[in-house]
Motif scaffolding. Structure first.
Motif, PDB file in Angstrom:
ATOM      1  N   CYS A  16       0.855  -1.191   0.000  1.00 47.45           N
ATOM      2  CA  CYS A  16       0.000   0.000   0.000  1.00 47.45           C
ATOM      3  C   CYS A  16       0.887   1.236   0.000  1.00 47.45           C
ATOM      4  CB  CYS A  16      -0.880   0.059   1.260  1.00 47.45           C
ATOM      5  SG  CYS A  16      -1.967  -1.331   1.530  1.00 47.45           S
ATOM      6  N   ALA A  17       0.326   2.342  -0.485  1.00 49.44           N
ATOM      7  CA  ALA A  17       0.974   3.622  -0.263  1.00 49.44           C
ATOM      8  C   ALA A  17       0.898   3.948   1.220  1.00 49.44           C
ATOM      9  CB  ALA A  17       0.289   4.711  -1.077  1.00 49.44           C
TER      10      ALA A  17
ATOM     11  N   VAL B 171      -8.877  -9.040  -1.898  1.00 48.19           N
ATOM     12  CA  VAL B 171      -7.426  -8.876  -2.080  1.00 48.19           C
ATOM     13  C   VAL B 171      -6.966  -7.491  -1.634  1.00 48.19           C
ATOM     14  CG1 VAL B 171      -7.380 -10.574  -3.936  1.00 48.19           C
ATOM     15  CG2 VAL B 171      -7.568  -8.155  -4.506  1.00 48.19           C
ATOM     16  N   ASN B 172      -7.818  -6.503  -1.762  1.00 49.04           N
ATOM     17  CA  ASN B 172      -7.464  -5.178  -1.254  1.00 49.04           C
ATOM     18  C   ASN B 172      -7.392  -5.177   0.266  1.00 49.04           C
ATOM     19  OD1 ASN B 172      -7.142  -2.776  -3.165  1.00 49.04           O
ATOM     20  ND2 ASN B 172      -8.842  -3.881  -4.113  1.00 49.04           N
ATOM     21  N   ILE B 173      -8.288  -5.904   0.919  1.00 52.27           N
ATOM     22  CA  ILE B 173      -8.218  -6.038   2.370  1.00 52.27           C
ATOM     23  C   ILE B 173      -6.898  -6.685   2.770  1.00 52.27           C
ATOM     24  CG2 ILE B 173      -9.183  -7.314   4.334  1.00 52.27           C
ATOM     25  CD1 ILE B 173     -11.969  -6.753   3.167  1.00 52.27           C
ATOM     26  N   SER B 174      -6.470  -7.713   2.031  1.00 53.27           N
ATOM     27  CA  SER B 174      -5.198  -8.377   2.338  1.00 53.27           C
ATOM     28  C   SER B 174      -4.028  -7.414   2.229  1.00 53.27           C
ATOM     29  CB  SER B 174      -4.994  -9.568   1.407  1.00 53.27           C
ATOM     30  OG  SER B 174      -5.850 -10.644   1.746  1.00 53.27           O
ATOM     31  N   ASP B 175      -4.067  -6.504   1.251  1.00 55.64           N
ATOM     32  CA  ASP B 175      -2.998  -5.518   1.129  1.00 55.64           C
ATOM     33  C   ASP B 175      -2.924  -4.626   2.366  1.00 55.64           C
ATOM     34  OD1 ASP B 175      -1.969  -6.286  -1.327  1.00 55.64           O
ATOM     35  OD2 ASP B 175      -3.314  -4.982  -2.456  1.00 55.64           O
TER      36      ASP B 175
ATOM     37  N   GLY C 123      -0.081  -4.131   8.361  1.00 52.84           N
ATOM     38  CA  GLY C 123      -0.409  -3.919   9.760  1.00 52.84           C
ATOM     39  C   GLY C 123      -1.595  -3.012   9.978  1.00 52.84           C
ATOM     40  N   GLY C 124      -2.399  -2.805   8.923  1.00 56.16           N
ATOM     41  CA  GLY C 124      -3.508  -1.864   9.009  1.00 56.16           C
ATOM     42  C   GLY C 124      -4.862  -2.525   9.136  1.00 56.16           C
ATOM     43  N   ARG C 125      -5.854  -1.682   9.327  1.00 53.14           N
ATOM     44  CA  ARG C 125      -7.252  -2.101   9.347  1.00 53.14           C
ATOM     45  C   ARG C 125      -7.976  -1.380   8.218  1.00 53.14           C
ATOM     46  NH1 ARG C 125      -5.539  -1.787  14.673  1.00 53.14           N
ATOM     47  NH2 ARG C 125      -5.961  -3.680  15.917  1.00 53.14           N
ATOM     48  N   PRO C 126      -8.729  -2.107   7.380  1.00 51.51           N
ATOM     49  CA  PRO C 126      -9.415  -1.474   6.247  1.00 51.51           C
ATOM     50  C   PRO C 126     -10.562  -0.591   6.702  1.00 51.51           C
ATOM     51  CG  PRO C 126     -10.023  -3.779   6.423  1.00 51.51           C
ATOM     52  CD  PRO C 126      -8.946  -3.560   7.439  1.00 51.51           C
TER      53      PRO C 126
ATOM     54  N   LEU D 225       6.803  -8.153  14.386  1.00 52.96           N
ATOM     55  CA  LEU D 225       7.172  -8.367  12.986  1.00 52.96           C
ATOM     56  C   LEU D 225       8.188  -7.341  12.508  1.00 52.96           C
ATOM     57  CD1 LEU D 225       3.610  -9.088  11.586  1.00 52.96           C
ATOM     58  CD2 LEU D 225       5.446 -10.742  11.898  1.00 52.96           C
ATOM     59  N   ARG D 226       9.123  -7.790  11.678  1.00 50.32           N
ATOM     60  CA  ARG D 226      10.096  -6.886  11.076  1.00 50.32           C
ATOM     61  C   ARG D 226       9.577  -6.397   9.712  1.00 50.32           C
ATOM     62  NH1 ARG D 226      15.318  -6.023  13.357  1.00 50.32           N
ATOM     63  NH2 ARG D 226      15.925  -8.200  13.166  1.00 50.32           N
ATOM     64  N   ALA D 227       9.138  -7.321   8.878  1.00 50.42           N
ATOM     65  CA  ALA D 227       8.709  -6.967   7.516  1.00 50.42           C
ATOM     66  C   ALA D 227       7.697  -7.995   7.044  1.00 50.42           C
ATOM     67  CB  ALA D 227       9.918  -6.927   6.567  1.00 50.42           C
ATOM     68  N   GLY D 228       7.060  -7.715   5.903  1.00 51.48           N
ATOM     69  CA  GLY D 228       6.117  -8.690   5.370  1.00 51.48           C
ATOM     70  C   GLY D 228       5.433  -8.214   4.111  1.00 51.48           C
ATOM     71  N   LYS D 229       4.779  -9.178   3.444  1.00 53.33           N
ATOM     72  CA  LYS D 229       4.007  -8.880   2.235  1.00 53.33           C
ATOM     73  C   LYS D 229       2.852  -9.865   2.129  1.00 53.33           C
ATOM     74  CE  LYS D 229       5.638  -7.246  -1.613  1.00 53.33           C
ATOM     75  NZ  LYS D 229       5.424  -5.801  -1.403  1.00 53.33           N
ATOM     76  N   ASP D 230       1.772  -9.384   1.537  1.00 54.61           N
ATOM     77  CA  ASP D 230       0.658 -10.236   1.124  1.00 54.61           C
ATOM     78  C   ASP D 230       1.115 -11.118  -0.031  1.00 54.61           C
ATOM     79  OD1 ASP D 230      -2.000 -11.078   0.254  1.00 54.61           O
ATOM     80  OD2 ASP D 230      -1.876  -9.463  -1.205  1.00 54.61           O
TER      81      ASP D 230
END
Length: 327
Positions: free
Chosen positions: A47-48, A83-87, A92-95, A209-214
């Motif tokens: 995400c931006a 899939v946008n929710i997964s992004d 670490g966010g909430r949609p 968590l240090r880092a991550g991706k969907d």
């Protein structure tokens, strides 16, 4: 399930697969736009990332393959939300809200796409707040955008040598044939979907968590490559340690697009707590690799090691800029 191919053959086949190579298009767009990882929003993340006084606003957008929208329009609409929710979750966010843009020859053909979006919106509890509609085009097309918020961000740029790689995947599903889409969402009740949406924000806020991706259209291997390149590290994937359904071939699983799946980088001491948080919600999670120095993504199994990609030789998104995270 067919006998497993040699790792080197799997790696070679995956390198040439359209779902992997399609991500190379991103570098063309970012170059034309003059974007780097240091640009506003930190391109290269899922995400931006836009700082606010209370944390970070997150903004993302997904466009869908026309053949998929035409072949399975209701599920394409559902996926537009999912899939946008997964992004958002991967950061670490909430949609907070979703918008869409739909193109169709007429209202009748647009209806199942919009019905799928509506069903997913109700299931996940994320409202659709507007969009764009054109009912006078030659074929169905869909794009969906989302806004979310994070108190503490999980970044693609923060993996470090010495971290472990964790794969978290909801295996309670099946393929939505003929595509490599592993669907564990339609078999889960809304309360289960909403409970799993809290796992990553809580882990991020706890600093685990240090880092991550969907895990995206490029599957496990493509997502690992994007994470490695963004962070300027190498990743060794222990293929036998990956959460995987018993009846799914390894080569297909490595390129599959799951409805709920993430690759995460963390300190080894945090791994048990991270995996337990997913396990409590019925999501399979396991340490499945190592973050090291270098520029490669490799598959590691009982027969040895196979190189999947070296982004120093062949850039992927070409947004590698570890200094952006520390700027």
């Amino acid at each position: 399930m067919k006998p497993q191919q040699p790792l080197r053959q799997i790696a070679r086949t995956l390198r040439d697969h359209p779902s992997i190579r399609s991500k190379l298009d991103i570098a063309q767009s970012t170059a034309t736009l003059g974007l780097t990882a240091n640009s506003t929003g930190q391109p290269g993340d899922d995400c931006a990332v836009l700082p606010t006084q209370s944390g970070y606003d997150l903004f993302a957008c997904e466009g869908f393959i026309n053949a998929f929208v035409q072949a399975d329009p209701w599920f394409a609409g559902w996926c537009g939300v999912m899939v946008n929710i997964s992004d958002i979750l991967s950061m670490g966010g909430r949609p907070k809200a979703v918008t869409n843009a739909i193109w169709a020859p007429n209202a009748e053909q647009a209806q199942p796409v919009l019905a799928g979006m509506k069903a997913a919106s109700h299931a996940y509890g994320v409202p659709i707040v507007g969009g764009h509609t054109n009912l006078h085009t030659d074929e169905l097309q869909l794009s969906v955008s989302i806004l979310g918020h994070a108190r503490r961000v999980i970044s693609s740029f923060a993996a470090e040598p010495g971290d472990v790689l964790i794969c978290a995947m909801d295996l309670r599903g099946s393929y939505r044939e003929p595509f490599d889409n592993w669907n564990a969402a339609l078999t889960s009740p809304p309360q289960t979907l909403r409970a799993t949406m809290e796992i990553l924000p809580k882990l991020a806020e706890a600093g685990h968590l240090r880092a991550g991706k969907d895990i995206s259209q490029g599957g496990i291997v493509g997502t690992a490559l994007m994470l490695a390149e963004a962070s300027g590290v190498a990743i060794d994937i222990q293929v036998d340690a990956l959460p995987r359904p018993k009846d799914v071939d390894l080569d297909r699983w490595l390129r599959s697009f799951p409805s709920f799946g993430f690759l995460l980088s963390a300190r080894a001491a945090q791994a048990d707590a991270i995996c337990a948080a997913f396990d409590e919600q019925g999501v399979s999670a396991a340490v499945c690799g190592d973050i090291t120095n270098g520029s490669t993504v490799q598959l590691v199994g009982r027969e040895g090691t196979a190189l999947f990609w070296d982004y120093a030789r062949t850039p992927y998104l070409n947004l590698s800029a570890k200094e952006a995270f520390h700027a």
